[in-house]
Design a protein around this motif. Structure first.
Motif, PDB file in Angstrom:
ATOM      1  N   GLU A  21       0.829  -1.206   0.000  1.00 30.61           N
ATOM      2  CA  GLU A  21       0.000   0.000   0.000  1.00 30.61           C
ATOM      3  C   GLU A  21       0.858   1.249   0.000  1.00 30.61           C
ATOM      4  OE1 GLU A  21      -3.870  -1.670   2.466  1.00 30.61           O
ATOM      5  OE2 GLU A  21      -2.181  -0.791   3.511  1.00 30.61           O
ATOM      6  N   LEU A  22       1.928   1.165   0.797  1.00 33.95           N
ATOM      7  CA  LEU A  22       2.840   2.301   0.898  1.00 33.95           C
ATOM      8  C   LEU A  22       3.477   2.580  -0.462  1.00 33.95           C
ATOM      9  CD1 LEU A  22       3.926   4.134   3.154  1.00 33.95           C
ATOM     10  CD2 LEU A  22       5.840   2.593   3.369  1.00 33.95           C
ATOM     11  N   LYS A  23       3.878   1.504  -1.101  1.00 33.25           N
ATOM     12  CA  LYS A  23       4.531   1.646  -2.396  1.00 33.25           C
ATOM     13  C   LYS A  23       3.563   2.250  -3.410  1.00 33.25           C
ATOM     14  CE  LYS A  23       6.755  -1.137  -5.941  1.00 33.25           C
ATOM     15  NZ  LYS A  23       6.899  -2.498  -6.441  1.00 33.25           N
ATOM     16  N   GLN A  24       2.346   1.743  -3.371  1.00 31.99           N
ATOM     17  CA  GLN A  24       1.336   2.226  -4.315  1.00 31.99           C
ATOM     18  C   GLN A  24       1.086   3.712  -4.089  1.00 31.99           C
ATOM     19  OE1 GLN A  24      -2.157  -0.120  -3.991  1.00 31.99           O
ATOM     20  NE2 GLN A  24      -2.863   0.359  -6.058  1.00 31.99           N
ATOM     21  N   LEU A  25       0.924   4.075  -2.831  1.00 29.44           N
ATOM     22  CA  LEU A  25       0.629   5.465  -2.515  1.00 29.44           C
ATOM     23  C   LEU A  25       1.755   6.380  -2.973  1.00 29.44           C
ATOM     24  CD1 LEU A  25      -1.049   6.719   0.623  1.00 29.44           C
ATOM     25  CD2 LEU A  25       1.067   7.822   0.028  1.00 29.44           C
ATOM     26  N   LEU A  26       2.976   5.944  -2.743  1.00 34.52           N
ATOM     27  CA  LEU A  26       4.105   6.796  -3.101  1.00 34.52           C
ATOM     28  C   LEU A  26       4.263   6.893  -4.611  1.00 34.52           C
ATOM     29  CD1 LEU A  26       6.680   5.763  -0.387  1.00 34.52           C
ATOM     30  CD2 LEU A  26       5.549   7.955  -0.609  1.00 34.52           C
ATOM     31  N   THR A  27       4.091   5.768  -5.316  1.00 30.64           N
ATOM     32  CA  THR A  27       4.227   5.847  -6.779  1.00 30.64           C
ATOM     33  C   THR A  27       3.129   6.703  -7.377  1.00 30.64           C
ATOM     34  OG1 THR A  27       3.327   3.618  -6.649  1.00 30.64           O
ATOM     35  CG2 THR A  27       5.558   3.837  -7.510  1.00 30.64           C
ATOM     36  N   GLU A  28       1.935   6.648  -6.777  1.00 27.55           N
ATOM     37  CA  GLU A  28       0.854   7.485  -7.303  1.00 27.55           C
ATOM     38  C   GLU A  28       1.128   8.953  -7.071  1.00 27.55           C
ATOM     39  OE1 GLU A  28      -2.776   6.127  -5.596  1.00 27.55           O
ATOM     40  OE2 GLU A  28      -2.696   4.238  -6.728  1.00 27.55           O
ATOM     41  N   ARG A  29       1.568   9.267  -5.857  1.00 28.29           N
ATOM     42  CA  ARG A  29       1.781  10.667  -5.531  1.00 28.29           C
ATOM     43  C   ARG A  29       3.026  11.227  -6.209  1.00 28.29           C
ATOM     44  NH1 ARG A  29      -0.642  13.316  -1.238  1.00 28.29           N
ATOM     45  NH2 ARG A  29       0.592  15.079  -1.965  1.00 28.29           N
ATOM     46  N   PHE A  30       4.059  10.424  -6.296  1.00 27.87           N
ATOM     47  CA  PHE A  30       5.323  10.925  -6.844  1.00 27.87           C
ATOM     48  C   PHE A  30       5.782  10.034  -7.991  1.00 27.87           C
ATOM     49  CE2 PHE A  30       5.072  12.080  -2.393  1.00 27.87           C
ATOM     50  CZ  PHE A  30       5.283  13.440  -2.452  1.00 27.87           C
ATOM     51  N   PRO A  31       5.135  10.144  -9.126  1.00 29.34           N
ATOM     52  CA  PRO A  31       5.497   9.261 -10.243  1.00 29.34           C
ATOM     53  C   PRO A  31       6.917   9.497 -10.736  1.00 29.34           C
ATOM     54  CG  PRO A  31       3.879  10.913 -10.922  1.00 29.34           C
ATOM     55  CD  PRO A  31       4.037  11.066  -9.457  1.00 29.34           C
ATOM     56  N   ASP A  32       7.461  10.678 -10.514  1.00 29.64           N
ATOM     57  CA  ASP A  32       8.810  10.957 -11.022  1.00 29.64           C
ATOM     58  C   ASP A  32       9.894  10.315 -10.182  1.00 29.64           C
ATOM     59  OD1 ASP A  32       7.475  12.466 -12.797  1.00 29.64           O
ATOM     60  OD2 ASP A  32       7.812  14.368 -11.736  1.00 29.64           O
ATOM     61  N   ASN A  33       9.590  10.057  -8.910  1.00 29.76           N
ATOM     62  CA  ASN A  33      10.621   9.557  -8.022  1.00 29.76           C
ATOM     63  C   ASN A  33      10.646   8.036  -8.052  1.00 29.76           C
ATOM     64  OD1 ASN A  33      10.813  12.219  -7.425  1.00 29.76           O
ATOM     65  ND2 ASN A  33       9.811  12.059  -5.441  1.00 29.76           N
ATOM     66  N   ALA A  34      11.841   7.500  -8.165  1.00 25.59           N
ATOM     67  CA  ALA A  34      11.981   6.052  -8.303  1.00 25.59           C
ATOM     68  C   ALA A  34      11.743   5.384  -6.960  1.00 25.59           C
ATOM     69  CB  ALA A  34      13.374   5.717  -8.818  1.00 25.59           C
ATOM     70  N   VAL A  35      10.797   4.442  -6.927  1.00 25.17           N
ATOM     71  CA  VAL A  35      10.562   3.661  -5.726  1.00 25.17           C
ATOM     72  C   VAL A  35      11.167   2.292  -5.947  1.00 25.17           C
ATOM     73  CG1 VAL A  35       8.819   2.681  -4.227  1.00 25.17           C
ATOM     74  CG2 VAL A  35       8.454   4.922  -5.229  1.00 25.17           C
ATOM     75  N   ASP A  36      11.983   1.866  -4.987  1.00 21.71           N
ATOM     76  CA  ASP A  36      12.718   0.608  -5.126  1.00 21.71           C
ATOM     77  C   ASP A  36      12.243  -0.338  -4.036  1.00 21.71           C
ATOM     78  OD1 ASP A  36      14.469  -1.418  -5.397  1.00 21.71           O
ATOM     79  OD2 ASP A  36      16.238  -0.312  -4.732  1.00 21.71           O
ATOM     80  N   ASP A  37      11.782  -1.494  -4.431  1.00 22.11           N
ATOM     81  CA  ASP A  37      11.200  -2.419  -3.468  1.00 22.11           C
ATOM     82  C   ASP A  37      12.070  -3.653  -3.263  1.00 22.11           C
ATOM     83  OD1 ASP A  37       9.434  -3.310  -1.652  1.00 22.11           O
ATOM     84  OD2 ASP A  37       7.938  -4.008  -3.082  1.00 22.11           O
ATOM     85  N   ALA A  38      13.308  -3.595  -3.756  1.00 25.05           N
ATOM     86  CA  ALA A  38      14.102  -4.827  -3.768  1.00 25.05           C
ATOM     87  C   ALA A  38      14.715  -5.137  -2.411  1.00 25.05           C
ATOM     88  CB  ALA A  38      15.207  -4.707  -4.808  1.00 25.05           C
ATOM     89  N   GLN A  72      12.364   1.812  -0.675  1.00 25.07           N
ATOM     90  CA  GLN A  72      13.229   2.979  -0.868  1.00 25.07           C
ATOM     91  C   GLN A  72      12.609   3.941  -1.841  1.00 25.07           C
ATOM     92  OE1 GLN A  72      17.175   2.174  -2.126  1.00 25.07           O
ATOM     93  NE2 GLN A  72      17.673   0.951  -0.309  1.00 25.07           N
ATOM     94  N   ILE A  73      12.865   5.199  -1.626  1.00 26.98           N
ATOM     95  CA  ILE A  73      12.419   6.183  -2.617  1.00 26.98           C
ATOM     96  C   ILE A  73      13.536   7.187  -2.827  1.00 26.98           C
ATOM     97  CG2 ILE A  73      11.223   7.573  -0.855  1.00 26.98           C
ATOM     98  CD1 ILE A  73       9.147   8.177  -3.116  1.00 26.98           C
ATOM     99  N   GLN A  74      13.766   7.498  -4.103  1.00 26.49           N
ATOM    100  CA  GLN A  74      14.773   8.493  -4.457  1.00 26.49           C
ATOM    101  C   GLN A  74      14.084   9.830  -4.603  1.00 26.49           C
ATOM    102  OE1 GLN A  74      18.035   8.600  -5.259  1.00 26.49           O
ATOM    103  NE2 GLN A  74      18.698   6.469  -5.275  1.00 26.49           N
ATOM    104  N   VAL A  75      14.590  10.821  -3.935  1.00 22.56           N
ATOM    105  CA  VAL A  75      13.974  12.147  -4.010  1.00 22.56           C
ATOM    106  C   VAL A  75      15.055  13.139  -4.425  1.00 22.56           C
ATOM    107  CG1 VAL A  75      12.773  13.922  -2.695  1.00 22.56           C
ATOM    108  CG2 VAL A  75      12.352  11.540  -2.194  1.00 22.56           C
ATOM    109  N   PRO A  76      14.771  14.019  -5.343  1.00 20.62           N
ATOM    110  CA  PRO A  76      15.757  15.063  -5.657  1.00 20.62           C
ATOM    111  C   PRO A  76      15.976  15.952  -4.435  1.00 20.62           C
ATOM    112  CG  PRO A  76      14.009  14.995  -7.293  1.00 20.62           C
ATOM    113  CD  PRO A  76      13.588  14.110  -6.185  1.00 20.62           C
ATOM    114  N   ALA A  77      17.208  16.356  -4.256  1.00 21.82           N
ATOM    115  CA  ALA A  77      17.555  17.114  -3.052  1.00 21.82           C
ATOM    116  C   ALA A  77      16.704  18.371  -2.913  1.00 21.82           C
ATOM    117  CB  ALA A  77      19.030  17.484  -3.076  1.00 21.82           C
ATOM    118  N   SER A  78      16.301  18.949  -4.048  1.00 16.61           N
ATOM    119  CA  SER A  78      15.539  20.189  -3.969  1.00 16.61           C
ATOM    120  C   SER A  78      14.152  19.957  -3.368  1.00 16.61           C
ATOM    121  CB  SER A  78      15.412  20.795  -5.362  1.00 16.61           C
ATOM    122  OG  SER A  78      14.880  19.822  -6.231  1.00 16.61           O
TER     123      SER A  78
END
Lengths: 375, 357, 151, 116, 159
Positions: C5-22, C27-33
């Motif tokens: 659910e967490l992964k789904q929510l994050l990918t929906e909200r932040f499609p640009d940020n890479a979510v890694d489930d391995a 994990q989620i990559q967020v630009p520093a800005s």
């Protein structure tokens, strides 16, 4: 979240006085340096200065192999050396996918709990000493000495054991271990009531601790407090309960929670944990299964590329070991998330507006171990 | 031969052989030397006693290397302190810094004047003995304040200020509990107070008020001598050493000695007021028992009682945690002071009605 | 909230940020800005409530630095790792000290060991090292002039 | 021996202290360096002045003490003669203590006995 | 605060203090039975150290002055601190072949943390930990030890 008033500049000509407490001070339990600003007896601000015992263990570990780096962590929180080593061993095992034999798991948990009792005993003595009573310190050392002797028999060292190795433990239990441990428990059961009589029930001690060093549940979480410090504020954070490792799932024990959030609550949590640890050991000591004490592992450990995080509950809180592996024989980066570091950051918040004497008592109940903070 | 006859004999002999003024001076010198001897011996014995009491309570052996059972440890320590350098840090107020230990030691010595060490052994049976003790003992706080202020050290200043607030407060309840005995006796003279207890100590025949006064006196005495649990002026874990942080060598030793002599003095006063001074312990009509008790020399009785009280005060120190400064003062102003005021009323009623034995 | 659910929510909200489930944690990559606002989002969103920052560190990858934040929700018990890549020459990132107060000390530590500048940090001073210390000790290219073992 | 004994005792004390100090002066070989004279503050250079104005909390107690101590001195002569005077003494002390106690209550209500 | 509370405060307070004093007073009376300190330099004869106690690394030699070290440097590699330095030489075997053998086993006690990793790593159990602890010397260089005894050689059959 951050208030403007959090940073107070000392204004010359006022009643405020800046005092250095530490690095050479009887109550900082090591070489912690606190710069405190006081107004009369009231503490206005506490500013920790660290680094007097910083050995950059994280950097050192980058050049040590996965077998070698474990021993350095005994020198971090030297009072829970076993548990630190345990966390590292867990991280390596997780990275390598090593299955630890059941016997080793039992031994590890029993050792962890013995270490916790020893550590809490020392804390009990030192918190009483911070409040001005010297005798409890010696009584606490009597119990601690018994544990150290048991440890010495099995692990070969009294303080920095380096007993946990990836895949199990370094030696098998000493033949006398179970007998001695049970003798210790019987002894300790009779003495722990004395702790209550001498210190817990003492009205001076209660007055010193009650209502001082308050930290609310939300603040405790925000400050990253773990262990008895957080549990005194009602934060349920026992790693042994929430993220069980080894055989903690199979033993019955309670997570001690107090809601008052003051020094006395933290004191009570630790004292109750002593009894819980005793009951854990009692459950396990007779049921240690036979079998190997160490899994068969390769001489050179090479975990796969990736990141691994393991956590254990030390006597002070949650210790996390974060390993970044590049597939080599040495870790690429290791971070030790030490409980003392986060607990110390809450000190300033806890003692603002309290008396100078409270500062010492609060520091006592935080159970700071400086090498753990400095690493 | 009792001490009194010996003293009289020396007195008469001196006056017969020498000019009266010279004889007086010689007498003073003898007293001075005796008191210095007592002073030094007391310091050594009390420090040793403190060490042994603490070590035995802490399941240790205590000093045991020098002499039999370590009895000469304190002598060795004294030698060490003599050889140590008495440091004077930068920027201290030199006059006050050097005067403070002197003042403290003078106070603790002068206060010995009205104490009755045994039957007939007393330096000056001053007719306001008790008041004299109460008045002079409060002078030692000036020494502490001087030391704290002169040291140019923050710990010292804090310790001295704490000590000031503490000692002046506890003086009140100490004074009031002394008054209980004064009311019962009707005299301020030490010898009168002791004589009034010939048929029983005030602690036993003074009813409830005497017991309350005794307890309060012990608490206040502990506080006035800056002993744990009231050792806020030194507060090792907070202020490292409090007002004598900057003192070292012999100057520190003088503070140390004065502290122990003060303990002796307050306990001697307590023993005189409540436990009958040099009076032996008698039980009602047990003639045989009383007779045996009378054979024990009066000085033994006096020192025995005093050391018993000293032991109690040491027992406190090695058992209790330290109070916080606000708790210390609220204990005095909210508990001890009102209780001792009511105690005075109580004792007045008892004394007037003649209910005491 | 479960990991899925967490992964789904994050990918929906932040499609640009890479979510890694391995790995061990999501994990989620967020630009520093974006980190400043993202941190607040993680803490204040009712169904996330990441109120506990249990580990904050930095890894030197020679080409860049990576800030690693380990987060947990004390109520829901879900966990998340947030990573931000920083430029190695000019490492600047918004502070998390206002969001999780524990970050104040951890960021000071990272500042002096890696040289990361935390914008808006209330008290960014050295915590461990002496003030005159040069270099960032935990960076990979730092060479300690005094080496005990080689001595 | 009379009042002179006090002087004798004081001189004896001074002599004792003086002799002890001078012996230690004679025996010892002092050395000096710059750091040695620094005031002790846990091994760290002192910040700011050490002799500063101090919080008033202490002085309130000193003031209350002063009042009570003066009253206490008045009590000594009273205590000596209680038995001779008889029950009047009790009445007098009741009045005296009533006023004193009112003062204490007042100070308590005003919060002067709370540490600030 | 009611008057009743006031007096019960006093009572409980005094009672708690008395319980504390009972404990220390009890110890004062029983101290000779329960003392916990050891008289260290005096009890050297009776001092029993655990057999596993790790005090320093030693190399076991048998009666013929033979040890089991092949000079394989496994311990040197296992040591995290660079405590061990092994100097090897080439011996001639009876068959006339050259064989690597131990020349000097240098052990830096001042760097050792007694972690036991070298002993664990040793394939021939040549070194072991000794339960000695009185290592203090006046000169640090005295802590650099040579573990193989002079004239010792490798035991027959150890590979």
């Amino acid at each position: 979240m951050y208030r403007e008033t959090d940073i107070i500049q000392t204004i010359p000509g006022t009643d405020e006085m800046v005092i250095n407490v530490g690095p050479q001070h009887p109550s900082t339990h090591g070489v912690l340096h606190l710069v405190i600003t006081i107004d009369g007896e009231t503490v206005k601000k506490v500013e920790p200065h660290l680094g007097y015992i910083h050995r950059s263990i994280e950097k050192m570990c980058e050049s040590l192999s996965y077998r070698q780096f474990i021993y350095t962590t005994s020198r971090m929180d030297y009072l829970s050396a076993h548990i630190n080593n345990h966390a590292c061993a867990l991280a390596v095992e997780q990275a390598m996918g090593i299955e630890v034999p059941l016997r080793a798991q039992y031994i590890r948990v029993v050792m962890d709990e013995l270490t916790r009792i020893a550590s809490h005993c020392l804390w009990w003595g030192s918190v009483a000493m911070d409040c001005g009573a010297v005798t409890p310190f010696f009584l606490a050392f009597r119990e601690r000495e018994m544990i150290n002797t048991i440890m010495e028999e099995t692990c070969g060292a009294r303080l920095t054991m380096n007993y946990m190795v990836p895949g199990g433990v370094m030696f098998d239990l000493h033949p006398n271990f179970q007998r001695d441990a049970k003798a210790f428990l019987a002894h300790f059961r009779s003495k722990i009531d004395e702790y209550d009589e001498l210190v817990t029930g003492n009205i001076i001690f209660q007055n010193r601790l009650k209502g001082t060093g308050f930290i609310s549940k939300a603040d405790a979480i925000s400050y990253g407090c773990t262990g008895p410090t957080a549990r005194g504020s009602g934060v349920s954070c026992d790693v042994r309960k929430w993220y069980p490792y080894e055989v903690y799932q199979q033993v019955q024990f309670d997570e001690i929670l107090e809601t008052a959030g003051d020094s006395y609550a933290r004191y009570l949590v630790r004292l109750a944990e002593l009894r819980q640890s005793m009951s854990i050991i009692e459950q396990l000591i007779d049921n240690i299964p036979t079998g190997d004490f160490q899994a068969k592992t390769k001489a050179v450990l090479k975990p796969p590329k990736g990141e691994f995080y393991s956590r254990v509950e030390t006597a002070r809180g949650e210790l996390g070991v974060y390993i970044v592996s590049e597939g080599g024989t040495t870790p690429y980066r290791i971070k030790f998330r030490s409980p003392g570091f986060s607990n110390l950051s809450a000190l300033d918040h806890m003692v603002r507006g309290q008396k100078l004497g409270d500062l010492v008592a609060v520091m006592g109940t935080l159970d700071l171990v400086i090498p753990d903070i400095d690493r | 031969m009792s001490f009194e006859t010996l003293a009289n004999w020396v007195h008469n002999w001196l006056y017969e052989t020498l000019h009266p003024t010279v004889a007086l001076l010689v007498e003073f010198a003898i007293v001075g030397v005796l008191i210095i001897g007592l002073f030094a011996v007391l310091g050594l014995v009390l420090v040793m006693m403190e060490r042994k009491v603490s070590s035995w309570m802490q399941l240790r052996l205590g000093p045991n290397r020098i002499g039999p059972w370590g009895w000469f440890q304190t002598v060795a320590d004294t030698l060490k302190l003599i050889v140590k350098e008495g440091m004077t840090p930068n920027n201290v107020d030199k006059l006050l810094f050097n005067m403070a230990p002197m003042l403290v030691i003078v106070v603790s010595m002068v206060i010995m004047a009205p104490i009755m060490f045994a039957k007939g052994i007393q330096i000056w049976d001053i007719n306001i003995g008790v008041l004299f003790v109460a008045a002079v003992s409060s002078l030692s706080i000036i020494g502490v304040l001087m030391a704290g202020w002169a040291s140019n050290n923050k710990y010292s200043l804090l310790g001295a200020m704490r000590s000031g607030a503490q000692i002046v407060s506890y003086e009140l309840s100490a004074g009031l509990s002394i008054l209980v005995i004064v009311v019962l006796t009707g005299s301020l003279k030490m010898s009168d107070i002791v004589m009034a207890q010939a048929d029983g100590w005030w602690l036993f025949k003074g009813h409830v008020p005497a017991i309350i006064a005794f307890v309060i006196f012990i608490i206040a005495a502990t506080a006035e001598t800056n002993r744990a649990p009231f050792d806020l002026a030194e507060a090792e874990s907070e202020l490292t050493a409090g007002f004598h942080t900057e003192y070292s060598g012999m100057k520190f030793a003088l503070f140390f000695l004065a502290e122990y002599v003060n303990i002796f003095v307050v306990c001697a006063i307590g023993a005189t007021l409540f436990l009958g001074g040099w009076m032996p312990f008698h039980i009602g009509n047990w003639e045989g028992f009383n007779h045996v008790m009378d054979y024990i020399p009066s000085s033994v009785w006096f020192f025995g009682k005093t050391f018993l009280l000293i032991f109690v005060i040491m027992w406190f120190r090695w058992t209790f945690p330290r109070l916080r400064i606000d708790q210390l003062l609220s204990l005095e102003w909210k508990y001890l002071l009102p209780i001792s005021m009511f105690n005075i009323l109580l004792v007045t009623i008892i004394a007037l009605a003649g209910w005491h034995f | 909230m479960t990991r899925e659910e967490l992964k789904q929510l994050l990918t929906e909200r932040f499609p640009d940020n890479a979510v890694d489930d391995a790995g061990q944690f999501l994990q989620i990559q967020v630009p520093a800005s974006q980190w400043g606002s993202f941190a607040l989002f993680l803490r204040d969103t009712a169904e996330l409530q990441f109120d506990f920052l249990f580990c904050l560190t930095c890894v030197d990858w020679l080409k860049h630095l990576t800030m690693v934040y380990h987060l947990r929700s004390t109520d829901y018990r879900h966990e998340l790792v947030v990573k931000c890549q920083l430029d190695r020459e000019q490492p600047v990132i918004a502070t998390a000290a206002h969001t999780w107060r524990t970050a104040e000390f951890h960021e000071r530590e990272v500042y002096e060991l890696f040289g990361v500048q935390f914008e808006g940090h209330p008290d960014l001073r050295r915590l461990i090292l002496p003030d005159e210390w040069e270099g960032w000790p935990l960076r990979k290219d730092y060479e300690d002039p005094v080496n005990m073992i080689k001595l | 021996m009379g009042a002179g004994s006090l002087i004798a005792l004081a001189i004896a004390a001074l002599a004792f202290a003086g002799i002890a100090l001078s012996i230690s002066k004679l025996v010892l070989k002092a050395s000096t360096n710059k750091q040695k004279g620094e005031p002790y503050e846990c091994g760290v250079p002192t910040k700011g002045a050490s002799r500063i104005q101090f919080n008033v909390g202490y002085y309130l107690f000193a003031l209350i003490f002063l009042i009570f101590d003066v009253e206490l001195v008045f009590l000594y002569p009273w205590a000596v003669v209680v038995k001779n005077v008889g029950w009047v003494a009790l009445v007098e002390i009741l009045i005296f203590f009533f006023i004193l106690f009112l003062g204490l209550l007042y100070a308590h209500k005003k919060g002067a006995l709370e540490w600030k | 605060m009611t008057l009743k509370q006031y007096f019960s405060n006093i009572f409980t307070g005094v009672k708690s203090l008395a319980t504390g004093m009972k404990v220390t007073g009890g110890y004062f009376l029983r101290h000779h039975k329960e003392k916990i300190t050891e008289q260290y330099p005096d009890n050297r004869d009776t001092l029993v150290l655990a057999e596993r106690f790790r005090g320093e690394v030693i190399m076991t030699h048998d009666d013929n002055n033979e040890h089991a070290c092949t000079g394989c440097t496994a311990c040197e590699l296992a040591c995290p601190n660079g405590t061990i330095k092994i100097i090897t030489k080439f011996d001639l075997t009876p068959e006339g072949k050259k064989k690597k053998a131990l020349d000097t086993f240098i052990y830096h006690l001042e760097l050792c943390t007694m972690c036991n990793l070298c002993v664990e790593a040793c394939p021939t159990s040549a070194i072991t930990m000794a339960p000695t602890f009185e290592h203090s010397v006046f000169d640090r260089s005295q802590l650099i030890k040579k573990l193989n005894k002079p004239g010792s050689k490798i035991r027959e059959g150890v590979e």
